[in-house]
Design a protein around this motif. Structure first.
Motif, PDB file in Angstrom:
ATOM      1  N   VAL A 197     -10.894   2.587 -41.125  1.00 18.65           N
ATOM      2  CA  VAL A 197     -11.321   1.365 -40.452  1.00 18.65           C
ATOM      3  C   VAL A 197     -11.834   1.722 -39.056  1.00 18.65           C
ATOM      4  CG1 VAL A 197      -9.000   0.865 -39.556  1.00 18.65           C
ATOM      5  CG2 VAL A 197     -10.623  -1.000 -39.884  1.00 18.65           C
ATOM      6  N   VAL A 198     -12.858   0.987 -38.627  1.00 15.75           N
ATOM      7  CA  VAL A 198     -13.374   1.176 -37.272  1.00 15.75           C
ATOM      8  C   VAL A 198     -12.543   0.304 -36.332  1.00 15.75           C
ATOM      9  CG1 VAL A 198     -15.374   0.921 -35.743  1.00 15.75           C
ATOM     10  CG2 VAL A 198     -15.681   1.657 -38.123  1.00 15.75           C
ATOM     11  N   ARG A 199     -11.798   0.937 -35.442  1.00  7.91           N
ATOM     12  CA  ARG A 199     -10.927   0.172 -34.543  1.00  7.91           C
ATOM     13  C   ARG A 199     -11.670  -0.309 -33.305  1.00  7.91           C
ATOM     14  NH1 ARG A 199      -6.630  -1.544 -37.241  1.00  7.91           N
ATOM     15  NH2 ARG A 199      -5.613   0.152 -38.336  1.00  7.91           N
ATOM     16  N   ARG A 200     -12.695   0.428 -32.945  1.00  9.82           N
ATOM     17  CA  ARG A 200     -13.466   0.055 -31.762  1.00  9.82           C
ATOM     18  C   ARG A 200     -14.894   0.505 -32.023  1.00  9.82           C
ATOM     19  NH1 ARG A 200     -12.274   0.495 -25.775  1.00  9.82           N
ATOM     20  NH2 ARG A 200     -14.349   0.537 -24.850  1.00  9.82           N
ATOM     21  N   GLU A 201     -15.832  -0.356 -31.759  1.00 12.29           N
ATOM     22  CA  GLU A 201     -17.224   0.013 -31.995  1.00 12.29           C
ATOM     23  C   GLU A 201     -17.813   0.680 -30.758  1.00 12.29           C
ATOM     24  OE1 GLU A 201     -19.791  -2.350 -34.137  1.00 12.29           O
ATOM     25  OE2 GLU A 201     -18.270  -2.969 -35.589  1.00 12.29           O
ATOM     26  N   GLY A 202     -18.696   1.641 -30.954  1.00  9.08           N
ATOM     27  CA  GLY A 202     -19.343   2.333 -29.838  1.00  9.08           C
ATOM     28  C   GLY A 202     -20.595   3.026 -30.313  1.00  9.08           C
ATOM     29  N   LYS A 203     -21.343   3.596 -29.398  1.00 12.22           N
ATOM     30  CA  LYS A 203     -22.621   4.187 -29.813  1.00 12.22           C
ATOM     31  C   LYS A 203     -22.804   5.621 -29.345  1.00 12.22           C
ATOM     32  CE  LYS A 203     -24.749   1.874 -25.876  1.00 12.22           C
ATOM     33  NZ  LYS A 203     -25.604   0.792 -25.402  1.00 12.22           N
ATOM     34  N   HIS A 204     -21.974   6.087 -28.400  1.00 13.18           N
ATOM     35  CA  HIS A 204     -22.245   7.404 -27.827  1.00 13.18           C
ATOM     36  C   HIS A 204     -21.570   8.549 -28.568  1.00 13.18           C
ATOM     37  CE1 HIS A 204     -23.100   4.802 -24.177  1.00 13.18           C
ATOM     38  NE2 HIS A 204     -24.250   5.356 -24.522  1.00 13.18           N
ATOM     39  N   LEU A 205     -20.403   8.313 -29.107  1.00 10.25           N
ATOM     40  CA  LEU A 205     -19.741   9.324 -29.923  1.00 10.25           C
ATOM     41  C   LEU A 205     -18.675   8.665 -30.790  1.00 10.25           C
ATOM     42  CD1 LEU A 205     -17.002  11.392 -28.154  1.00 10.25           C
ATOM     43  CD2 LEU A 205     -18.158   9.550 -26.952  1.00 10.25           C
ATOM     44  N   THR A 206     -18.264   9.395 -31.821  1.00 11.57           N
ATOM     45  CA  THR A 206     -17.224   8.890 -32.730  1.00 11.57           C
ATOM     46  C   THR A 206     -15.935   9.665 -32.485  1.00 11.57           C
ATOM     47  OG1 THR A 206     -18.851   8.341 -34.421  1.00 11.57           O
ATOM     48  CG2 THR A 206     -16.576   8.622 -35.158  1.00 11.57           C
ATOM     49  N   THR A 247      -3.658   6.785 -28.790  1.00 10.70           N
ATOM     50  CA  THR A 247      -4.091   7.680 -27.713  1.00 10.70           C
ATOM     51  C   THR A 247      -5.611   7.676 -27.599  1.00 10.70           C
ATOM     52  OG1 THR A 247      -2.169   9.055 -28.157  1.00 10.70           O
ATOM     53  CG2 THR A 247      -3.951  10.069 -26.906  1.00 10.70           C
ATOM     54  N   SER A 248      -6.266   7.691 -28.749  1.00 10.27           N
ATOM     55  CA  SER A 248      -7.732   7.703 -28.767  1.00 10.27           C
ATOM     56  C   SER A 248      -8.300   6.399 -28.195  1.00 10.27           C
ATOM     57  CB  SER A 248      -8.241   7.912 -30.191  1.00 10.27           C
ATOM     58  OG  SER A 248      -7.774   9.146 -30.691  1.00 10.27           O
ATOM     59  N   LEU A 249      -7.653   5.280 -28.517  1.00 11.05           N
ATOM     60  CA  LEU A 249      -8.113   3.999 -27.982  1.00 11.05           C
ATOM     61  C   LEU A 249      -7.944   3.952 -26.461  1.00 11.05           C
ATOM     62  CD1 LEU A 249      -6.755   1.456 -30.614  1.00 11.05           C
ATOM     63  CD2 LEU A 249      -9.156   2.001 -30.150  1.00 11.05           C
ATOM     64  N   GLU A 250      -6.848   4.537 -26.014  1.00 11.82           N
ATOM     65  CA  GLU A 250      -6.597   4.568 -24.576  1.00 11.82           C
ATOM     66  C   GLU A 250      -7.693   5.397 -23.879  1.00 11.82           C
ATOM     67  OE1 GLU A 250      -2.580   5.854 -23.802  1.00 11.82           O
ATOM     68  OE2 GLU A 250      -2.976   6.056 -21.647  1.00 11.82           O
ATOM     69  N   LEU A 275     -13.072   5.982 -21.096  1.00 12.17           N
ATOM     70  CA  LEU A 275     -14.468   6.435 -21.230  1.00 12.17           C
ATOM     71  C   LEU A 275     -15.437   5.285 -20.958  1.00 12.17           C
ATOM     72  CD1 LEU A 275     -14.031   8.613 -24.446  1.00 12.17           C
ATOM     73  CD2 LEU A 275     -14.806   9.494 -22.240  1.00 12.17           C
ATOM     74  N   ALA A 276     -15.050   4.092 -21.428  1.00 16.29           N
ATOM     75  CA  ALA A 276     -15.923   2.922 -21.261  1.00 16.29           C
ATOM     76  C   ALA A 276     -16.175   2.653 -19.787  1.00 16.29           C
ATOM     77  CB  ALA A 276     -15.301   1.712 -21.937  1.00 16.29           C
ATOM     78  N   LYS A 277     -15.157   2.923 -18.955  1.00 18.64           N
ATOM     79  CA  LYS A 277     -15.310   2.694 -17.514  1.00 18.64           C
ATOM     80  C   LYS A 277     -16.335   3.646 -16.917  1.00 18.64           C
ATOM     81  CE  LYS A 277     -10.747   0.746 -16.944  1.00 18.64           C
ATOM     82  NZ  LYS A 277      -9.387   1.229 -17.147  1.00 18.64           N
TER      83      LYS A 277
END
Lengths: 339, 427
Positions: free
Chosen positions: A210-219, A229-232, A237-239
């Motif tokens: 499942v995709v827990r968070r959507e993004g475009k720069h890396l997976t 930990t990855s979500l944290e 990274l988003a900042k």
């Protein structure tokens, strides 16, 4: 520790109540035993004591001695007997008091249980579950992540959830599956995270990430405690303007290649984070899949953030150095994003 | 040299039972003889293991089971499979890796089973693993109200594995209706039993699990059957698991490739003179149960059966290569419908009946109660204690004297005397 990113499989809200990871597992066992008298629980101290982590508390009183069986300290006997029961149409759940001890039954699982359907058409519908993982200073024999021994064994299914919703839904799916399923419960999550679970019966499909968070720069691909930990790290990274897509594998065998490939084809970069030790971890398998099926989509190397190739050390300073953390993930991701 | 107790064959079975035992022992040997021929013709893909000289054990023990009971063979228990109803063609085809074999060529030898009809669990090569598995089958059978008994075999060598101990101990704590046949054939590959186990009688191990055991002459078909029948009856009655040590000798090597030159000549000669089929034929003749004519009839019946079975096996094709890719997982109800066969009311094991208030508590240790309402001790759920107290001593074939006494009596000669035995002089 951040809260699980939404209770539902895609972060969707549900109308249930907030429960801990441990409570979700207990509910799954309770409801499955309530639903089907073929479901029984067997393990060390699961009955009178309610399990070392109290995961089966109350089950003995509810379902009686025949269905909640305290065993001797004999992992091979537990797995072997469960296999025999499954041949008679029962659906036993075996608890390993700590998942580290599952290797005591390695032969029974990999040679007997896993091969039966292929060799002589004998399905073994059984679940082997137990507390796994580090970060709680359990030392080298109470902190293991032995999932890859079993991911390398055809005939087994291997689940390693990260949220209460998934833990409950996947455990129910595991009990109803006609194959032997290994269900790893990261003990760091037991009482540290809460999430919503719906009031009614539901299952989560085995073999779907499942995709827990959507993004475009890396997976960022992860599972279990490292998913949090990855979500944290992704928040941090988003900042800095880097939008990471975070995938929770949930099931390691069979691996959901489609979700992995779809994401990497979009972001063109892949970081795998796992608490299992580095060499022979699932990251190596994911790397191989990407090289085979998405080679031309990759704009950078596959990067691994994993535990050191050592036993899990005991002292907090050592264990913290051994384990991945959000800072390590953040740095590795930042480095990867530069490609 | 360890020698078995001799009970002396007694006439206490029905005529047909005697003849069934004879037929299956002869069939056991004929099937294996034919496979030796096939092996020499390079028609057997892998190894070939022999139970020559141990046929009375496989046949006599399995013959004590009922149709609903479950068994799991070891490598030298082709006789048990035949008694349970496996066709010789399936055994041939297993060894020849044919497509029509029970495993479609995916495994060989006696590594196959039948969950639904014959109730046979397939062995694997790792010794001892069947013991907890058959314990689990026995527990499931009891839970489902089926009143079944389960049986498996282990060798003297296999009794040294860790899972032998784990399994038998678990079976004992659960009082599982399970009978374990320990075939002491004196050799584990090239290692003599004395180098494996420092015990005269391997049955003594039963004491460590608090279960009953028997010692029997494994070359005496009637004694083997009688002991097995008594053990199966007792297990079915709820007395818990029982261990039977059948003393015998592995006449061939570990497998066809092994000439077994490590076996002393005297030992081989002694046991060859005690061939179980020859001994049994002598007994049957003396009891007027078998004469030249009826013996010939048995031989002809087996010959014509095996000719058909062999032809079928030889004509079966090899499996198509792509079969190797299939069948790792059960794909759902279309593949297998998992169904427990309940022979007791489900209400007995489902709440609210099993939802009962605890009758005892230990502070901080939860609480519990047997679902039948009885005040349950901590160790045995709903298992009822047997009416009479069961000792933990080894018994002879006829339920005679405890082995502790026998062993003490016979200690100087290092042999065991059993009730009704007429001991002959041995080297």
């Amino acid at each position: 520790m951040p809260k699980a990113n939404g209770a539902g499989p895609n972060g969707s809200a549900s109308d249930g109540t907030q429960v801990t990871f441990l409570e979700a597992i207990k509910q799954a066992m309770f409801e499955e035993m309530e639903r089907d008298p073929a479901v029984i629980l067997m393990g060390e101290d699961v009955g009178v004591y309610g399990g070392a982590f109290k995961t089966s508390e109350g089950l003995l009183e509810r379902f009686g001695w025949e269905r909640v069986i305290d065993t001797p300290i004999s992992e091979s006997a537990i797995i072997g007997a469960a296999c025999g029961m499954s041949y008679c149409g029962l659906r036993p759940i075996c608890e390993m008091q700590f998942i580290d001890f599952i290797v005591c039954a390695f032969n029974q699982i990999t040679n007997f249980v896993a091969k039966g359907h292929y060799l002589w058409n004998a399905p073994a519908p059984m679940v082997i579950r137990g507390p796994s993982g580090g970060g709680v200073h359990g030392g080298p024999f109470h902190s293991a992540n032995p999932e890859m021994y079993f991911v390398h064994t055809p005939g087994l299914k291997v689940i390693y959830p990260s949220t209460p919703y998934d833990a409950k839904g996947l455990l129910k799916a595991a009990v109803r599956d006609n194959n032997p399923v290994l269900f790893f419960e990261h003990k760091f999550l037991y009482r540290r995270i809460k999430g919503e679970v719906p009031a009614g019966d539901y299952t989560v499909p085995i073999g779907k990430a499942v995709v827990r968070r959507e993004g475009k720069h890396l997976t960022i691909i992860s599972y279990a405690a490292m998913m949090h930990t990855s979500l944290e790290a992704a928040d941090a990274l988003a900042k800095e303007g880097i939008e990471a897509e975070v995938i929770d594998l949930r099931t390691l065998l069979p691996l959901d290649e489609e979700t992995i490939l779809n994401s990497v084809k979009k972001t063109n970069k892949c970081l795998v984070v796992h608490e299992d030790t580095r060499t022979g971890g699932i990251a190596g398998e994911i790397a191989a899949i990407l090289f085979e099926k998405a080679f031309h989509d990759l704009d950078g190397p596959l990067v691994r953030v994993a535990s050191l190739d050592t036993p899990v050390p005991y002292a907090p300073t050592l264990e913290e150095h051994f384990l991945p953390n959000a800072k390590k993930v953040f740095s590795a991701a930042k480095e990867l994003a530069r490609y | 040299m360890p020698v078995p107790p001799e009970q002396g064959m007694k006439k206490e079975l029905k005529r047909q039972q005697y003849l069934d035992l004879y037929y299956h022992m002869r069939l056991n040997r004929a099937v294996e003889d034919m496979m030796v021929k096939l092996f020499r013709q390079n028609k057997i893909v892998g190894g070939l293991y022999s139970s020559l000289g141990q046929e009375a054990i496989s046949v006599g023990t399995a013959y004590a089971l009922e149709k609903k009971d479950w068994l799991a063979p070891m490598i030298r228990n082709i006789g048990a499979l035949l008694v349970k109803g496996v066709r010789p063609r399936d055994i041939f085809m297993q060894h020849m890796a044919k497509y029509d074999s029970p495993t479609k060529g995916k495994d060989g030898t006696s590594h196959f089973g039948d969950l639904d009809d014959l109730h046979i669990v397939s062995p694997i090569s790792m010794l001892g693993d069947l013991i907890p598995v058959m314990t689990g089958v026995a527990m499931a059978g009891r839970y489902l109200g089926q009143k079944i008994v389960t049986m498996t075999w282990i060798g003297d060598g296999g009794s040294s594995t860790g899972v032998f101990h784990e399994g038998l101990n678990f079976a004992a704590t659960q009082k599982a209706p399970f009978v374990l046949i320990l075939e002491n054939n004196l050799w584990a590959y090239s290692t003599p039993v004395r180098k494996q186990v420092p015990l005269e009688n391997l049955a003594d191990r039963a004491k460590a699990y608090g279960i009953d055991s028997y010692i029997v002459d494994g070359n005496d078909a009637v004694a083997v059957y009688s002991v097995a029948k008594e053990a199966v009856d007792r297990a079915r009655a709820g007395e818990g698991p029982i261990l039977i040590e059948a003393k015998s000798f592995r006449r061939m090597g570990h497998a066809q490739h092994d000439p077994a030159e490590y076996v002393p000549k005297e030992m081989r000669a002694y046991w060859e003179a005690r061939d179980p089929i020859a001994l049994y034929e002598r007994f049957l003749s003396s009891e007027k149960l078998l004469d030249a004519k009826s013996k010939k009839e048995v031989e002809d019946k087996i010959d014509s059966l095996l000719a058909v079975e062999r032809e079928f096996a030889e004509n079966s094709p090899m499996p198509p290569p792509e079969l190797a890719e299939t069948g790792v997982y059960c794909t759902g109800d279309g593949c297998h419908k998992i169904r427990a066969k309940w022979e007791r009311p489900i209400a007995e094991v489902t709440p609210p009946r099993s939802s009962v208030k605890a009758v005892w508590t230990v502070p901080g240790f939860g609480s519990g109660k047997a679902s039948d309402g009885a005040n349950a001790p901590i160790h045995f759920g709903d298992t009822h204690a047997p009416q009479h107290r069961v000792g933990n001593d080894t018994k002879s074939a006829n339920g005679g004297k405890p082995a502790a006494k026998m062993a003490a009596k016979a200690a100087p000669k290092k042999t065991v005397k059993t009730a009704g035995a007429s001991r002959k002089a041995r080297r």
